[in-house]
Write a protein that holds these residues in place. Structure first.
Motif, mmCIF file in Angstrom:
data_model
loop_
_atom_site.group_PDB
_atom_site.id
_atom_site.type_symbol
_atom_site.label_atom_id
_atom_site.label_comp_id
_atom_site.label_asym_id
_atom_site.label_seq_id
_atom_site.Cartn_x
_atom_site.Cartn_y
_atom_site.Cartn_z
ATOM 1 N N LYS A 31 37.169 54.422 94.932
ATOM 2 C CA LYS A 31 37.073 54.066 96.354
ATOM 3 C C LYS A 31 38.205 54.781 97.083
ATOM 4 O O LYS A 31 39.386 54.489 96.867
ATOM 5 C CB LYS A 31 37.169 52.550 96.527
ATOM 6 C CG LYS A 31 36.014 51.829 95.865
ATOM 7 C CD LYS A 31 36.188 50.327 95.951
ATOM 8 C CE LYS A 31 35.040 49.653 95.209
ATOM 9 N NZ LYS A 31 35.244 48.225 95.089
ATOM 10 N N TYR A 32 37.827 55.700 97.944
ATOM 11 C CA TYR A 32 38.781 56.570 98.621
ATOM 12 C C TYR A 32 39.887 55.785 99.325
ATOM 13 O O TYR A 32 41.075 56.081 99.160
ATOM 14 C CB TYR A 32 38.048 57.470 99.622
ATOM 15 C CG TYR A 32 38.970 58.346 100.427
ATOM 16 C CD1 TYR A 32 39.473 59.526 99.896
ATOM 17 C CD2 TYR A 32 39.355 57.975 101.717
ATOM 18 C CE1 TYR A 32 40.333 60.318 100.626
ATOM 19 C CE2 TYR A 32 40.220 58.769 102.453
ATOM 20 C CZ TYR A 32 40.701 59.939 101.907
ATOM 21 O OH TYR A 32 41.568 60.718 102.630
ATOM 22 N N ASN A 33 39.535 54.783 100.119
ATOM 23 C CA ASN A 33 40.541 54.041 100.889
ATOM 24 C C ASN A 33 41.507 53.280 99.992
ATOM 25 O O ASN A 33 42.697 53.172 100.297
ATOM 26 C CB ASN A 33 39.871 53.085 101.880
ATOM 27 C CG ASN A 33 39.244 53.820 103.043
ATOM 28 O OD1 ASN A 33 39.646 54.926 103.385
ATOM 29 N ND2 ASN A 33 38.249 53.208 103.651
ATOM 30 N N VAL A 34 41.013 52.747 98.879
ATOM 31 C CA VAL A 34 41.883 52.035 97.933
ATOM 32 C C VAL A 34 42.857 53.017 97.300
ATOM 33 O O VAL A 34 44.070 52.778 97.245
ATOM 34 C CB VAL A 34 41.049 51.311 96.854
ATOM 35 C CG1 VAL A 34 41.934 50.751 95.753
ATOM 36 C CG2 VAL A 34 40.186 50.225 97.477
ATOM 37 N N LYS A 35 42.324 54.140 96.837
ATOM 38 C CA LYS A 35 43.163 55.165 96.208
ATOM 39 C C LYS A 35 44.216 55.678 97.178
ATOM 40 O O LYS A 35 45.388 55.845 96.824
ATOM 41 C CB LYS A 35 42.277 56.299 95.695
ATOM 42 C CG LYS A 35 42.980 57.391 94.939
ATOM 43 C CD LYS A 35 43.194 58.656 95.714
ATOM 44 C CE LYS A 35 41.963 59.194 96.395
ATOM 45 N NZ LYS A 35 42.278 60.290 97.320
ATOM 46 N N GLU A 36 43.836 55.894 98.438
ATOM 47 C CA GLU A 36 44.784 56.380 99.445
ATOM 48 C C GLU A 36 45.883 55.358 99.719
ATOM 49 O O GLU A 36 47.049 55.723 99.893
ATOM 50 C CB GLU A 36 44.051 56.748 100.737
ATOM 51 C CG GLU A 36 43.247 58.031 100.638
ATOM 52 C CD GLU A 36 44.112 59.258 100.391
ATOM 53 O OE1 GLU A 36 45.072 59.493 101.153
ATOM 54 O OE2 GLU A 36 43.823 59.997 99.423
ATOM 55 N N ALA A 37 45.533 54.078 99.767
ATOM 56 C CA ALA A 37 46.538 53.030 99.985
ATOM 57 C C ALA A 37 47.521 52.999 98.816
ATOM 58 O O ALA A 37 48.745 52.911 99.019
ATOM 59 C CB ALA A 37 45.866 51.669 100.158
ATOM 60 N N TYR A 38 47.009 53.093 97.589
ATOM 61 C CA TYR A 38 47.891 53.125 96.418
ATOM 62 C C TYR A 38 48.802 54.351 96.466
ATOM 63 O O TYR A 38 49.992 54.262 96.171
ATOM 64 C CB TYR A 38 47.074 53.163 95.127
ATOM 65 C CG TYR A 38 46.315 51.907 94.780
ATOM 66 C CD1 TYR A 38 46.347 50.763 95.568
ATOM 67 C CD2 TYR A 38 45.527 51.863 93.636
ATOM 68 C CE1 TYR A 38 45.643 49.628 95.227
ATOM 69 C CE2 TYR A 38 44.821 50.724 93.281
ATOM 70 C CZ TYR A 38 44.877 49.612 94.077
ATOM 71 O OH TYR A 38 44.177 48.497 93.732
ATOM 72 N N LYS A 39 48.225 55.486 96.838
ATOM 73 C CA LYS A 39 49.000 56.732 96.897
ATOM 74 C C LYS A 39 50.134 56.611 97.913
ATOM 75 O O LYS A 39 51.266 57.023 97.634
ATOM 76 C CB LYS A 39 48.072 57.900 97.236
ATOM 77 C CG LYS A 39 48.768 59.246 97.237
ATOM 78 C CD LYS A 39 47.782 60.405 97.313
ATOM 79 C CE LYS A 39 47.357 60.690 98.709
ATOM 80 N NZ LYS A 39 46.520 61.920 98.817
ATOM 81 N N ARG A 40 49.844 56.034 99.090
ATOM 82 C CA ARG A 40 50.906 55.850 100.089
ATOM 83 C C ARG A 40 52.019 54.965 99.539
ATOM 84 O O ARG A 40 53.201 55.228 99.756
ATOM 85 C CB ARG A 40 50.349 55.242 101.377
ATOM 86 C CG ARG A 40 49.629 56.208 102.268
ATOM 87 C CD ARG A 40 49.379 55.632 103.656
ATOM 88 N NE ARG A 40 48.764 54.315 103.647
ATOM 89 C CZ ARG A 40 47.454 54.082 103.566
ATOM 90 N NH1 ARG A 40 46.611 55.078 103.472
ATOM 91 N NH2 ARG A 40 46.996 52.837 103.585
#
Length: 155
Positions: A25-34
């Motif tokens: 899930k793109y948004n989940v992965k992006e939140a983790y990355k941030r």
């Protein structure tokens, strides 16, 4: 400590979508990355799960975020788990964002309405961003006096 090369090696052995795993899930992965990039990721007792057949069945979002962050970060890893363990992942009594928020800010501010309100403040006009719970908690801590005032005067 996991680095990007280690994460890549683990992802090479991940339980695939063809085998029943969900898509990233793109948004989940992006939140983790941030969270990782901003040094805010908090390792919990939830580990990267590897079964006794050496298949990574839990941790795909975290590993992908770590690779894209180009950093190294501490993660717990559980080895030699039963193959059937993948069917119990994410099946516990998940705490709501409001319940989690109550653990780090004034408990009077916890609850779904406050969490939704905080997300709305954080998003502004950008409704496509999915903030991590860590980002929401940091925002709530930073702006707690204002949020308390709003809670009191505009319940």
């Amino acid at each position: 400590m996991l680095n990007t090369q280690m994460a890549k090696e683990l992802l090479a052995a991940v339980w695939t979508e063809q085998d029943g795993n969900r898509k990233v899930k793109y948004n989940v992965k992006e939140a983790y990355k941030r969270d990782i990039i901003n040094d805010c990721w908090i390792p919990s007792d939830e580990s990267i799960g590897i079964d006794y057949n050496h298949v990574v069945y839990n941790g795909r979002h975290r590993l992908t975020a770590l690779i894209e962050s180009e950093k190294e970060w501490p993660f717990y890893i559980s080895f030699n788990c039963l193959e059937d363990a993948k069917f119990t992942v994410d099946s516990g009594a998940k705490r709501s964002s409001g319940e989690k928020l109550s653990m780090v800010v004034d408990s009077q501010l916890g609850g779904g309405r406050t969490t939704g309100f905080l997300r709305a403040l954080m998003r502004g006009v950008n409704s496509n961003v999915k903030y991590s719970e860590t980002e929401i908690a940091e925002f709530a801590s930073q702006w707690q006096p204002l949020i308390t005032w709003i809670h009191k005067h505009l319940p």
